[in-house]
Design a protein around this motif. Structure first.
Motif, short mmCIF file in Angstrom:
data_model
loop_
_atom_site.label_atom_id
_atom_site.label_comp_id
_atom_site.label_asym_id
_atom_site.label_seq_id
_atom_site.Cartn_x
_atom_site.Cartn_y
_atom_site.Cartn_z
N ALA A 136 0.86 -1.18 0.00
CA ALA A 136 0.00 0.00 0.00
C ALA A 136 0.89 1.23 0.00
O ALA A 136 1.83 1.33 0.80
CB ALA A 136 -0.92 0.00 1.22
N LEU A 137 0.61 2.16 -0.89
CA LEU A 137 1.38 3.40 -1.00
C LEU A 137 0.44 4.58 -0.84
O LEU A 137 -0.59 4.65 -1.53
CB LEU A 137 2.08 3.49 -2.35
CG LEU A 137 3.11 2.40 -2.69
CD1 LEU A 137 3.60 2.58 -4.12
CD2 LEU A 137 4.28 2.44 -1.72
N VAL A 138 0.74 5.50 0.05
CA VAL A 138 -0.03 6.73 0.17
C VAL A 138 0.92 7.90 -0.10
O VAL A 138 2.00 8.01 0.49
CB VAL A 138 -0.71 6.86 1.55
CG1 VAL A 138 0.27 6.88 2.70
CG2 VAL A 138 -1.61 8.10 1.57
N ARG A 139 0.51 8.75 -1.03
CA ARG A 139 1.34 9.88 -1.46
C ARG A 139 0.59 11.17 -1.18
O ARG A 139 -0.62 11.27 -1.44
CB ARG A 139 1.67 9.75 -2.94
CG ARG A 139 2.50 10.88 -3.53
CD ARG A 139 3.00 10.49 -4.91
NE ARG A 139 4.02 9.44 -4.80
CZ ARG A 139 4.52 8.78 -5.85
NH1 ARG A 139 4.08 9.03 -7.08
NH2 ARG A 139 5.45 7.85 -5.67
N ALA A 140 1.31 12.18 -0.65
CA ALA A 140 0.71 13.46 -0.30
C ALA A 140 1.09 14.52 -1.32
O ALA A 140 2.26 14.65 -1.69
CB ALA A 140 1.16 13.89 1.09
N PHE A 141 0.09 15.30 -1.74
CA PHE A 141 0.30 16.48 -2.57
C PHE A 141 -0.28 17.65 -1.81
O PHE A 141 -1.51 17.81 -1.72
CB PHE A 141 -0.39 16.32 -3.92
CG PHE A 141 0.12 15.16 -4.74
CD1 PHE A 141 1.22 15.30 -5.57
CD2 PHE A 141 -0.49 13.92 -4.66
CE1 PHE A 141 1.69 14.23 -6.31
CE2 PHE A 141 -0.04 12.84 -5.41
CZ PHE A 141 1.07 13.00 -6.24
N SER A 171 -2.78 3.82 -3.17
CA SER A 171 -2.91 2.69 -4.09
C SER A 171 -2.49 1.42 -3.38
O SER A 171 -1.64 1.45 -2.49
CB SER A 171 -2.04 2.91 -5.33
OG SER A 171 -2.05 1.77 -6.17
N ILE A 172 -3.08 0.30 -3.74
CA ILE A 172 -2.71 -1.00 -3.18
C ILE A 172 -2.50 -1.98 -4.34
O ILE A 172 -3.35 -2.08 -5.24
CB ILE A 172 -3.78 -1.55 -2.23
CG1 ILE A 172 -4.08 -0.55 -1.11
CG2 ILE A 172 -3.33 -2.89 -1.64
CD1 ILE A 172 -5.23 -0.96 -0.21
N GLY A 173 -1.39 -2.67 -4.31
CA GLY A 173 -1.13 -3.71 -5.28
C GLY A 173 -0.86 -5.03 -4.58
O GLY A 173 -0.38 -5.05 -3.44
N SER A 174 -1.16 -6.14 -5.24
CA SER A 174 -0.88 -7.46 -4.67
C SER A 174 -0.20 -8.34 -5.69
O SER A 174 -0.21 -8.06 -6.90
CB SER A 174 -2.18 -8.12 -4.17
OG SER A 174 -2.78 -8.88 -5.18
#
Length: 812
Positions: free
Chosen positions: A251-256, A282-285
């Motif tokens: 899981a990736l969380v990016r801040a703008f 976003s989440i990838g598996s």
């Protein structure tokens, strides 16, 4: 709530779960922060399709669900902290695994012999020993974890003007409140086009937004820095039943941020002094399919993340437009009242007292929202909890239960105009046909394919749990019927052609495996059972195993019928179709038992007929099938009523109430149908966030409720479409736009004082229409007068042309 395996739950006959209720008064209206000016203001009550509350959620059944079919989140809407509980629909415990046990093939003839000689306990014990999957429990659906935001300096006790809501017209959840003179607002949605979750944080004072964000998870995982504005959660799914967890996820969380500062360090993403912030998650598996978990989960998670600041308004508009393409096909109004001014949780408490028809419309559209949000491609089908689950070991493993629950999830897909939502289910059925071919070969020495009463992310098709529950071979047959159902609603011949081999494979299995019952000569399934119901106790042991339960015969009557229709339509398998028709003629008919009930088994076991249960499997012919109807088979309809009476009190499970609601509507009983709706849409069966409760949470009751309301307003079966066939007095005036009927018709209805005032019917396929209104009506079209017949009172029949609208109006 206590955690259960299915085995534990069924051993103890289930467990209760409470539903906390959020109390509170109507909050002050708050100003909008929406980028889409077409949407109504946050806090406005002019849009009735909102779930709204005056306090943050403090537990999961109060949080609000968002999803795009693959990604899901439960949004709590806190002030000092915000919690987003996260799911990705391919996170399953264990790994690729074949459950089939070769010992089953050797034991099968003896199991059948024991059943034929009425040695049922011995047959069931042998099946438990030799005819079960290995392991006997399938794998569970599991969460990713939680994204936690902490807002320094905000004290919940000083917060005023609080409101959180979920707008069903935009699939956006929002929260707004005032703290220390600053109005804070947040929006959260999960975009299907972008395949990301988006959170937008704003304030009416510059530089007021500061927070720390991190992950928590019950999984084996680490929280890591990905880059200077992105925080990562890297983990792997859990072990279960001796199988190692194998689904890696990221899981990736990016801040703008607009202004202020952003950094990632010490397991946190920190934003300080910003004017506004857009978080993109976003989440990838590593899950490719049920046989392959070799995908690069980090690459999958990073691919949809924008590298540069995304225009929030565009992200939002693209999401809303995509969602409304499905949701906006149907509108429903059932009347309104002053109750619309109350928070949603308070309306649930008061619904059974009457006077809030709009809550039923909200519940209907919420069900459509859930189906769109939990079943879209790419992704898995809606499981027992859709895509939303916070437990490592959820009840019944949150799998796909094939003896009612999985199929119930899709009852709204056709009539509520959401045919695309079938796509993930159809992909799973095709995969089950692959896995089930091995089960058929290894355990039955049979061609074709078979699936029993449960499956999971690894597409297990062998019997599981116990023989009492698991040795039921017609789960795949029921699923195979859905290809024809979709064809009836859409006329999609290419879809039918694509999945015809799967339909054929199910038929092939039963042609090979049906047994001839000695006393009657009927073709029957053996071994099998009437799902989850005993017919005898032997030595204090409940026994369900038998030959030829009524539900199996009913399903196979329809399976063999639609196979013949599909084969003829596609010009295939003429010789096989003739064999299938002959076999269908030898299936057991529906029988009336000694108490005047629909007989549940081939044998009219007297004591068993009095058994109470939430399952009503022997009434499958009434709904979802149309083998029993009040008009064509009145004697059987009366017997179905008797069966419902004998089955016991209706309020035993949310999904059971929903099934009985549909059955009462098919029996044309408005009062009883509405009674079941009030039981379903009440505390104990509906949570504060409108999730259905078994209890615990099971999403099937939500979808069954949508179907039941549809059946009150429109039915399409037995070669005709009926308008307002079971309208309850509680909905005297209303309208609905965009219902879809079999035969390919989109239908708009209005009614007043319980009577149809106008219908507009759009013909998608140009089929002939037999229309039942119960009134003397005239028929016109956009092309002028229409020639029609009146085959009986209250019925008209006429040819239609593709693309033409037809108008039905009662004669004065």
């Amino acid at each position: 709530m206590t955690e259960y395996t299915r085995r534990q739950v069924l051993r103890t006959a289930g467990a209760a779960a409470g539903t906390a209720v959020v109390a509170g008064s109507l909050a002050d209206p708050v100003t909008a922060t929406a980028a889409d000016t077409a949407d109504q203001q946050v806090g406005s009550d002019t849009n009735p399709l909102r779930l709204w509350y005056t306090q943050p959620a403090t537990e999961w059944l109060q949080a609000l669900a968002v999803g795009n079919g693959r990604l899901g989140a439960m949004v709590y809407g806190g002030t000092a902290t915000e919690q987003l509980q996260l799911n990705e629909d391919s996170i399953w415990a264990g790994g690729p695994h074949q459950y089939d046990d070769p010992a089953g093939r050797e034991a099968l003839p003896e199991i059948r012999r024991l059943i034929a000689e009425e040695e049922y306990l011995a047959a069931q014990m042998l099946a438990d020993e030799k005819f079960m999957g290995r392991p006997t429990e399938q794998m569970q659906y599991q969460p990713v974890g939680d994204l936690m935001l902490t807002f320094p300096g905000i004290t919940p006790s000083t917060v005023t003007s609080y409101r959180r809501e979920l707008d069903l017209t935009s699939a956006i959840t929002s929260v707004s409140y005032v703290a220390d003179g600053v109005r804070y607002s947040r929006e959260v949605f999960v975009s299907h086009p972008a395949q990301v979750l988006v959170m937008r944080l704003t304030a009416d004072r510059g530089g007021a937004i500061s927070f720390d964000a991190t992950y928590t998870t019950p999984q084996a995982a680490t929280v890591d820095r990905y880059d200077d504005r992105t925080l990562a959660l890297n983990g792997i799914s859990g072990d279960a039943e001796g199988l190692k967890g194998s689904v890696k996820f990221c899981a990736l969380v990016r801040a703008f941020a607009d202004g202020g500062s952003t950094k990632v360090a010490d397991g946190k993403l920190t934003v300080a002094g910003a004017d506004a912030v857009t978080l993109v998650l976003s989440i990838g598996s590593s899950y490719r399919n049920y046989l392959d978990v070799s995908a690069d989960q980090v690459a999958r998670a990073s691919e949809p993340l924008p590298a540069e600041r995304p225009p929030y308004g565009l992200l939002r508009k693209t999401h809303v437009d995509d969602y409304r393409r499905l949701f906006g096909r149907l509108d429903i109004e059932l009347g309104t009242s002053d109750s619309i001014a109350l928070p949603t949780d308070q309306r649930v408490i008061a619904f059974r007292n009457g006077g809030d028809p709009q809550l039923a419309a909200l519940y209907y559209q919420f069900g459509r929202y859930l189906l769109i949000s939990s079943s879209r491609s790419p992704g898995q089908p809606a499981n027992l909890q859709g895509i939303w689950s916070y437990k490592m070991l959820p009840e019944w493993q949150s799998k796909f239960t094939l003896n009612i629950n999985c199929e119930m999830n899709y009852w709204p897909a056709g009539p509520a105009n959401l045919a695309e939502c079938w796509d993930p289910l159809f992909q799973m059925i095709a995969e089950l046909a692959e896995s089930g071919a091995r089960t058929a070969e290894v355990m039955y020495d049979a061609p074709g394919w078979v699936a029993h009463h449960n499956t999971d992310g690894w597409r297990g098709t062998a019997p599981v749990d116990f023989a009492y529950y698991g040795v039921w071979p017609t789960g795949g047959a029921w699923l195979a019927l859905l290809f024809w159902e979709r064809y009836e609603y859409t006329g999609d011949l290419e879809m039918l052609r694509k999945y015809y081999p799967v339909l054929r494979g199910s038929v092939e299995f039963f042609l090979d495996q049906l047994q001839t019952d000695g006393p009657t000569g009927y073709l029957v399934t053996s071994p099998s059972h009437s799902p989850e119901l005993k017919h005898h106790d032997y030595d204090n042991e409940g026994v369900s195993i038998c030959a030829g339960p009524t539900m199996d015969s009913e399903i196979l009557h329809d399976l063999f019928k639609v196979f013949g229709q599909a084969a003829a339509l596609l010009g295939k398998d003429t010789e096989m179709a003739a064999q299938v028709a002959e076999a269908r003629s030898r299936l057991a008919p529906i029988q009336v038992g000694y108490l005047g009930q629909i007989q549940e088994w081939l044998i009219d076991w007297e004591e068993a007929a009095l058994e109470t249960s939430r399952h009503v499997s022997h009434l499958w012919a009434l709904f979802p099938s149309d083998q029993i109807t009040p008009r064509r088979t009145p004697e059987l309809a009366d017997a179905a009523r008797k069966s419902l009476e004998l089955r016991g009190p209706a309020a035993t499970a949310g999904w059971s109430l929903a099934w009985k609601l549909n059955m009462r509507a098919r029996l044309l009983e408005p009062a009883n149908a509405y009674k079941h709706l009030t039981q379903l849409l009440a505390p104990g069966r509906t949570a504060p966030n409108l999730f259905d409760l078994h209890p615990p949470f099971q999403i099937d009751g939500n979808f069954g409720g949508v179907s039941g309301i549809t059946e009150m307003l429109m039915q399409s079966h037995s070669g005709e479409v009926a308008l307002l066939p079971c309208l309850p007095p509680a909905f005297p005036t209303g309208r609905i736009r965009g219902l879809r009927s079999r035969g390919g018709f989109d239908i708009d209805l209005t009614w007043t004082a319980g009577n149809l005032t106008r219908a507009q019917i759009h013909s998608l396929l140009g089929n002939r229409l037999r229309l039942r209104t119960g009134l003397t009506v005239d028929v016109k079209s956009t092309e002028g007068p229409v020639a029609f017949a009146r085959p009986e009172e209250g019925v008209v029949e006429f040819r239609t042309r593709r693309g033409v609208d037809y108008f039905i109006e009662p004669r004065p």
